[in-house]
Design a protein around this motif. Structure first.
Motif, short mmCIF file in Angstrom:
data_model
loop_
_atom_site.label_atom_id
_atom_site.label_comp_id
_atom_site.label_asym_id
_atom_site.label_seq_id
_atom_site.Cartn_x
_atom_site.Cartn_y
_atom_site.Cartn_z
N ALA A 201 0.72 -1.22 -0.15
CA ALA A 201 0.12 0.07 -0.07
C ALA A 201 0.92 1.40 -0.02
O ALA A 201 0.43 2.19 -0.58
CB ALA A 201 -0.98 0.19 1.23
N GLU A 202 1.81 1.09 0.90
CA GLU A 202 2.83 2.49 0.82
C GLU A 202 3.54 2.50 -0.61
O GLU A 202 3.84 3.77 -1.02
CB GLU A 202 4.11 1.96 1.91
CG GLU A 202 3.23 2.21 3.33
CD GLU A 202 4.41 1.85 4.38
OE1 GLU A 202 5.59 1.50 4.15
OE2 GLU A 202 4.18 2.21 5.61
N GLU B 92 1.13 4.26 -2.97
CA GLU B 92 0.78 5.60 -2.48
C GLU B 92 1.75 6.66 -3.50
O GLU B 92 1.48 7.76 -3.32
CB GLU B 92 1.13 5.83 -1.08
CG GLU B 92 -0.04 5.21 -0.13
CD GLU B 92 0.41 5.35 1.33
OE1 GLU B 92 1.34 6.00 1.54
OE2 GLU B 92 -0.68 5.01 2.20
N GLN B 93 2.80 5.92 -3.90
CA GLN B 93 3.90 6.85 -4.65
C GLN B 93 3.20 7.04 -6.07
O GLN B 93 2.64 5.89 -6.67
CB GLN B 93 4.89 6.30 -4.76
CG GLN B 93 5.72 6.20 -3.53
CD GLN B 93 7.02 5.34 -3.36
OE1 GLN B 93 8.09 6.04 -3.75
NE2 GLN B 93 6.95 4.24 -2.96
N ARG C 151 1.61 4.00 -8.68
CA ARG C 151 0.28 3.95 -9.07
C ARG C 151 -0.13 4.02 -10.35
O ARG C 151 -0.76 3.00 -10.99
CB ARG C 151 -0.63 5.06 -8.10
CG ARG C 151 -1.94 4.78 -8.28
CD ARG C 151 -2.66 5.80 -7.16
NE ARG C 151 -2.34 7.17 -7.61
CZ ARG C 151 -3.18 7.78 -8.32
NH1 ARG C 151 -4.31 7.28 -8.83
NH2 ARG C 151 -3.04 9.11 -8.39
N LEU D 32 -10.73 7.62 -1.34
CA LEU D 32 -9.41 7.08 -0.50
C LEU D 32 -9.94 6.12 0.65
O LEU D 32 -9.19 5.26 0.77
CB LEU D 32 -8.70 8.30 0.30
CG LEU D 32 -7.37 8.02 0.95
CD1 LEU D 32 -6.52 7.08 0.21
CD2 LEU D 32 -6.79 9.04 1.74
N GLN E 14 -8.65 2.18 0.87
CA GLN E 14 -8.01 1.55 1.98
C GLN E 14 -8.81 0.39 2.34
O GLN E 14 -8.29 -0.61 2.77
CB GLN E 14 -7.95 2.74 3.20
CG GLN E 14 -7.11 3.84 2.82
CD GLN E 14 -6.96 4.79 3.72
OE1 GLN E 14 -7.75 5.03 4.70
NE2 GLN E 14 -6.15 5.71 3.89
#
Length: 259
Positions: A110-111, A114-115, A119, A187, A191
């Motif tokens: 997920a991290e 996030e970039q 993505r 968002l 998640q």
């Protein structure tokens, strides 16, 4: 692999100072935003330069055209993915309880997404494959091989073929949910979808590499010569995992381990 090792080969001019390197990263992030907003075909280098807050001439110092920018994005994403695989391949991660291990994998993924660059590259791979120059299906197979290796290390009794099959199902199903999440503008819902991947993998993999299985593996990974648990993997011999005991210095195969 350094963060700029492969990317630097695609640039017309190599940034020597930190300011130049930051400008290149800013251009890549800006390109990701523009591609997301208007699509790759409609995007222009002038739009990307404006989004990056730099002159288009500065952009052309580093990139020949829009295609070169996207190729640089591909390479940046590839480097980050391989760093993610290396980070997740440590014994500290592999030997965690199953829920914690999967949580660590999903959280790190997920991290990664996030970039903006990662993505957009991921989404474009499934929606505009024709624009790609370096990433192809072989990267998906690498992901399957990476996960299969983790599964085998958690349960040495699983055959390589079984590990590969389990990993293939996990990768393809996870990618489908990730794609749905990344394309969702909400968002909070994004998640929630990512969290569902964790539940999905824990449920599916539990019977094969659950916590009871890890306990068995930990019993196997004991030196038969001195009974030490301080062992490292030391390649394969005759198709079997070989270990090296850090205490007595002797090597042994998994088939001769107690348990």
């Amino acid at each position: 692999m350094t963060d700029h090792s492969h990317l630097s080969r695609t640039l017309r001019r190599q940034p020597k100072q930190q300011r130049g390197k930051k400008r290149v990263e800013k251009i890549l992030d800006a390109a990701a935003t523009v591609f997301d907003q208007v699509g790759y075909e409609a995007a222009t280098t002038h739009q990307i330069a404006a989004q990056a807050g730099t002159a288009v001439g500065s952009l052309y110092q580093y990139f020949l055209d829009k295609a070169a920018i996207f190729k640089a994005m591909e390479l940046r994403h590839t480097e980050r993915v391989k760093a993610f695989w290396a980070q997740m391949s440590t014994p500290e991660i592999i030997q965690l309880p199953l829920r914690q291990m999967i949580h660590a994998l999903v959280t790190a993924a997920a991290e990664l997404f996030e970039q903006p660059v990662s993505r957009i590259v991921f989404v474009q791979f499934y929606t505009a494959r024709e624009i790609f120059q370096s990433i192809d299906e072989s990267m998906t197979q690498e992901a399957i091989d990476f996960l299969a290796s983790l599964l085998h290390q958690r349960n040495l009794a699983l055959s390589e073929a079984r590990c590969s099959l389990l990993a293939e199902v996990c990768v393809h199903s996870s990618n489908a949910v990730i794609l749905s999440a990344l394309r969702n503008p909400d968002l909070a819902h994004r998640q929630q979808l990512m969290h569902q991947i964790e539940d999905l993998l824990v449920s599916y993999l539990g019977p094969h590499i659950g916590d009871s299985r890890v306990e068995n593996v930990m019993n196997v990974m004991i030196c038969p010569h001195c009974q030490s648990s301080q062992v490292n993997k030391n390649g394969f011999r005759r198709g079997k995992q070989c270990y090296l005991c850090k205490d007595c210095g002797k090597q042994f195969l998994e088939t001769v381990c107690p348990g």
